[in-house]
Design an enzyme around this catalytic site. Structure first.
Site: not given
Ligand code: THU
Length: 140
Positions: A41, A54, A91, A94
């Site tokens: 992320n 993802e 999420c 994704c």
């Molecule tokens: N996030 C992801 O990268 N993947 C997930 O499956 C859930 C959330 C990130 C988005 C944001 O940068 C942080 O986690 C908090 O939501």
């Protein structure tokens, strides 16, 4: 195989840029070629501009010419220990992006074991949804 994928996700998590949430996520996506594409992320001071691990992995793979996938591993948490123990479910955004390229039985590896895409996204808006409305698709 499962261990390699999880290790790749945990390694990618180390590169996460998440100064706002403090939640660090790594993803590893295995393409049909066998190659692994990773993502993390990346947040932004303009909050909504951030991207999840993802989708970052999916786009990385697509940009490298791969669009068929075998499996995805995701590891997320504030600490590395949490990321190893607590499942981080992708999420909705994704899952929707994954559903463009992966079948409903596509395996998703989380800290608590193997799931499938349809466990988290039982129905999706896809190309056939569009065709039902008479919309045509670009065959690329
Ligand atoms: N996030 C992801 O990268 N993947 C997930 O499956 C859930 C959330 C990130 C988005 C944001 O940068 C942080 O986690 C908090 O939501």
């Amino acid at each position: 195989m499962i261990q390699n994928m999880t290790e790749a996700a945990l390694a990618a998590r180390e590169n996460a840029y998440a100064p706002y949430s403090g939640f660090f996520v790594g993803a590893a996506l295995r393409g049909e070629s066998g190659r692994i594409y990773t993502g993390c992320n990346v947040e932004n001071a303009s909050y909504s501009m951030g991207i999840c691990a993802e989708r970052s992995a999916v786009f990385q793979a697509l940009a490298s010419g791969e669009k068929r996938f075998r499996t995805l591993a995701v590891s997320g948490g504030r600490t590395n220990e949490d990321a190893k123990l607590i499942p981080c479910v992708p999420c909705g955004a994704c899952l929707q992006v994954l559903s463009e390229f992966c079948s409903p039985d596509f395996p998703i590896l989380l800290a608590d074991g193997v799931h499938k895409l349809s466990d988290f996204l039982p129905v999706q808006f896809n190309l056939s949804s569009l065709s039902q409305f008479g919309c045509h698709r670009d065959e690329r």
